[in-house]
Scaffold this motif. Structure first.
Motif, mmCIF file in Angstrom:
data_model
loop_
_atom_site.group_PDB
_atom_site.id
_atom_site.type_symbol
_atom_site.label_atom_id
_atom_site.label_comp_id
_atom_site.label_asym_id
_atom_site.label_seq_id
_atom_site.Cartn_x
_atom_site.Cartn_y
_atom_site.Cartn_z
ATOM 1 N N ALA A 141 2.481 -44.888 10.465
ATOM 2 C CA ALA A 141 3.325 -45.359 11.570
ATOM 3 C C ALA A 141 2.768 -44.878 12.912
ATOM 4 C CB ALA A 141 4.756 -44.873 11.381
ATOM 5 N N PHE A 142 2.332 -43.618 12.956
ATOM 6 C CA PHE A 142 1.759 -43.081 14.191
ATOM 7 C C PHE A 142 0.521 -43.872 14.584
ATOM 8 C CE2 PHE A 142 -1.205 -40.298 16.432
ATOM 9 C CZ PHE A 142 -0.435 -39.964 17.540
ATOM 10 N N HIS A 143 -0.376 -44.104 13.630
ATOM 11 C CA HIS A 143 -1.613 -44.822 13.924
ATOM 12 C C HIS A 143 -1.318 -46.267 14.346
ATOM 13 C CE1 HIS A 143 -5.976 -45.940 12.573
ATOM 14 N NE2 HIS A 143 -5.778 -46.104 13.867
ATOM 15 N N ALA A 144 -0.398 -46.922 13.654
ATOM 16 C CA ALA A 144 -0.033 -48.288 14.032
ATOM 17 C C ALA A 144 0.552 -48.313 15.446
ATOM 18 C CB ALA A 144 0.961 -48.868 13.029
ATOM 19 N N TRP A 201 -0.760 -50.444 18.664
ATOM 20 C CA TRP A 201 0.084 -51.369 19.422
ATOM 21 C C TRP A 201 0.304 -50.891 20.865
ATOM 22 C CZ3 TRP A 201 0.911 -56.145 18.087
ATOM 23 C CH2 TRP A 201 0.867 -56.504 16.735
ATOM 24 N N GLY A 202 -0.196 -49.698 21.194
ATOM 25 C CA GLY A 202 -0.055 -49.181 22.550
ATOM 26 C C GLY A 202 1.313 -48.596 22.843
ATOM 27 N N TRP A 203 2.054 -48.243 21.788
ATOM 28 C CA TRP A 203 3.382 -47.671 21.979
ATOM 29 C C TRP A 203 3.304 -46.221 22.430
ATOM 30 C CZ3 TRP A 203 5.444 -49.793 16.704
ATOM 31 C CH2 TRP A 203 5.631 -51.176 16.809
ATOM 32 N N TRP A 204 2.245 -45.534 22.068
ATOM 33 C CA TRP A 204 2.009 -44.156 22.497
ATOM 34 C C TRP A 204 0.515 -43.899 22.464
ATOM 35 C CZ3 TRP A 204 5.813 -44.870 18.572
ATOM 36 C CH2 TRP A 204 5.307 -44.933 17.279
ATOM 37 N N PRO A 257 -15.487 -46.383 15.892
ATOM 38 C CA PRO A 257 -14.335 -47.186 16.296
ATOM 39 C C PRO A 257 -13.301 -46.340 17.019
ATOM 40 C CG PRO A 257 -14.230 -46.702 13.962
ATOM 41 C CD PRO A 257 -15.539 -46.164 14.454
ATOM 42 N N SER A 258 -12.564 -46.986 17.869
ATOM 43 C CA SER A 258 -11.478 -46.327 18.582
ATOM 44 C C SER A 258 -10.209 -46.435 17.749
ATOM 45 C CB SER A 258 -11.281 -47.005 19.934
ATOM 46 O OG SER A 258 -10.161 -46.479 20.572
ATOM 47 N N CYS A 259 -9.381 -45.420 17.808
ATOM 48 C CA CYS A 259 -8.132 -45.419 17.042
ATOM 49 C C CYS A 259 -7.113 -46.416 17.587
ATOM 50 C CB CYS A 259 -7.514 -44.023 17.050
ATOM 51 S SG CYS A 259 -8.482 -42.811 16.168
ATOM 52 N N ASP A 260 -7.298 -46.858 18.820
ATOM 53 C CA ASP A 260 -6.305 -47.761 19.397
ATOM 54 C C ASP A 260 -6.654 -49.240 19.233
ATOM 55 O OD1 ASP A 260 -8.367 -47.943 21.201
ATOM 56 O OD2 ASP A 260 -7.185 -47.362 22.948
ATOM 57 N N GLN A 261 -7.705 -49.533 18.501
ATOM 58 C CA GLN A 261 -8.095 -50.916 18.235
ATOM 59 C C GLN A 261 -8.071 -51.167 16.735
ATOM 60 O OE1 GLN A 261 -8.756 -53.169 20.709
ATOM 61 N NE2 GLN A 261 -8.172 -51.506 22.090
ATOM 62 N N ALA A 262 -7.204 -52.069 16.291
ATOM 63 C CA ALA A 262 -7.151 -52.403 14.866
ATOM 64 C C ALA A 262 -8.397 -53.204 14.508
ATOM 65 C CB ALA A 262 -5.903 -53.206 14.556
ATOM 66 N N ALA A 263 -9.123 -52.730 13.518
ATOM 67 C CA ALA A 263 -10.337 -53.427 13.092
ATOM 68 C C ALA A 263 -10.009 -54.729 12.379
ATOM 69 C CB ALA A 263 -11.155 -52.517 12.180
ATOM 70 N N LEU A 264 -8.833 -54.783 11.776
ATOM 71 C CA LEU A 264 -8.450 -55.935 10.964
ATOM 72 C C LEU A 264 -6.934 -56.021 10.926
ATOM 73 C CD1 LEU A 264 -9.256 -58.106 8.763
ATOM 74 C CD2 LEU A 264 -9.061 -56.267 7.110
ATOM 75 N N ARG A 265 -6.414 -57.217 11.009
ATOM 76 C CA ARG A 265 -4.977 -57.439 10.840
ATOM 77 C C ARG A 265 -4.800 -58.447 9.717
ATOM 78 N NH1 ARG A 265 -1.891 -54.814 14.444
ATOM 79 N NH2 ARG A 265 -2.816 -54.332 16.440
ATOM 80 N N ILE A 266 -3.918 -58.133 8.800
ATOM 81 C CA ILE A 266 -3.597 -59.010 7.680
ATOM 82 C C ILE A 266 -2.106 -59.316 7.780
ATOM 83 C CG2 ILE A 266 -3.552 -59.254 5.176
ATOM 84 C CD1 ILE A 266 -5.804 -57.097 5.117
ATOM 85 N N LEU A 267 -1.773 -60.587 7.924
ATOM 86 C CA LEU A 267 -0.384 -61.020 8.116
ATOM 87 C C LEU A 267 0.272 -60.282 9.282
ATOM 88 C CD1 LEU A 267 0.758 -61.229 4.381
ATOM 89 C CD2 LEU A 267 0.002 -63.105 5.862
ATOM 90 N N GLY A 268 -0.506 -60.039 10.326
ATOM 91 C CA GLY A 268 0.008 -59.414 11.536
ATOM 92 C C GLY A 268 0.018 -57.900 11.541
ATOM 93 N N LEU A 269 -0.253 -57.282 10.400
ATOM 94 C CA LEU A 269 -0.259 -55.815 10.326
ATOM 95 C C LEU A 269 -1.684 -55.289 10.188
ATOM 96 C CD1 LEU A 269 2.679 -54.914 7.910
ATOM 97 C CD2 LEU A 269 2.600 -54.665 10.383
ATOM 98 N N SER A 270 -1.953 -54.199 10.876
ATOM 99 C CA SER A 270 -3.239 -53.529 10.713
ATOM 100 C C SER A 270 -3.237 -52.771 9.386
ATOM 101 C CB SER A 270 -3.451 -52.541 11.865
ATOM 102 O OG SER A 270 -2.520 -51.475 11.767
#
Length: 172
Positions: free
Chosen positions: A92-95, A99-102, A132-145
């Motif tokens: 949850a923290f990483h997601a 998403w730029g929430w924190w 890779p940067s932690c704030d960029q999702a490398a891949l999203r599947i059905l909208g989730l990283s």
């Protein structure tokens, strides 16, 4: 209809946990080694609860199969459950960072595997690796990283483990 015996119930729960944990971390390793997705530091940290939880689940399975005291098996299931809740928090923290929430950690970069220099010097090969940067999702599947999917997997496994640890099945 009679319920499963406590050992059989706990063995089934421990087996589900063990297989679920192995599938989740195995999937992450497949994405890394076969898919070429280099994990960031937060991605690597999310694997730790699985690496610690799989032995706990395996020990709970062994304890249930060998009819060890139920308290031991239930404690091991609870430990596995708490580890998975820790993994859910990490996901949850990483997601949220993605998403730029924190803001994520300032030192968030990949811990690279040994570089294949291909006959070049090590420093030349390292210049080609971009962590890779932690704030960029490398891949999203059905909208989730992958961090989001890890949150769901770890939360589900944690709830299963804690449910099994604190539920008292009726004897057969």
């Amino acid at each position: 209809m009679a319920s499963a015996s406590p050992s059989r119930f706990h063995a089934t729960a421990a087996l589900v946990l063990l297989l679920g944990m192995a599938a989740t971390v195995g999937g992450a390793l497949l994405f890394q080694h076969w898919g070429g997705y280099i994990p960031c530091a937060l991605c690597l940290e999310q694997r730790v609860p699985y690496y610690l939880g799989m032995p706990a689940a395996a020990a709970a399975l062994l304890g249930a199969v060998l009819h060890a005291p139920a308290a031991l098996t239930r404690t091991l299931l609870a430990v596995a459950g708490l580890l998975m809740l820790w993994g859910a928090y990490q996901g949850a923290f990483h997601a949220g960072v993605e998403w730029g929430w924190w803001v994520g950690p300032t030192d968030c970069g990949a811990v690279a595997a040994p570089a294949d220099t291909g006959g070049q010097g090590v420093l030349d090969a390292l210049d080609q690796v971009i962590p890779p940067s932690c704030d960029q999702a490398a891949l999203r599947i059905l909208g989730l990283s992958l961090a989001g999917w890890n949150f769901l997997a770890a939360l589900g496994l944690g709830l299963i483990a804690l449910w099994a640890a604190f539920r008292r099945p009726r004897a057969a």
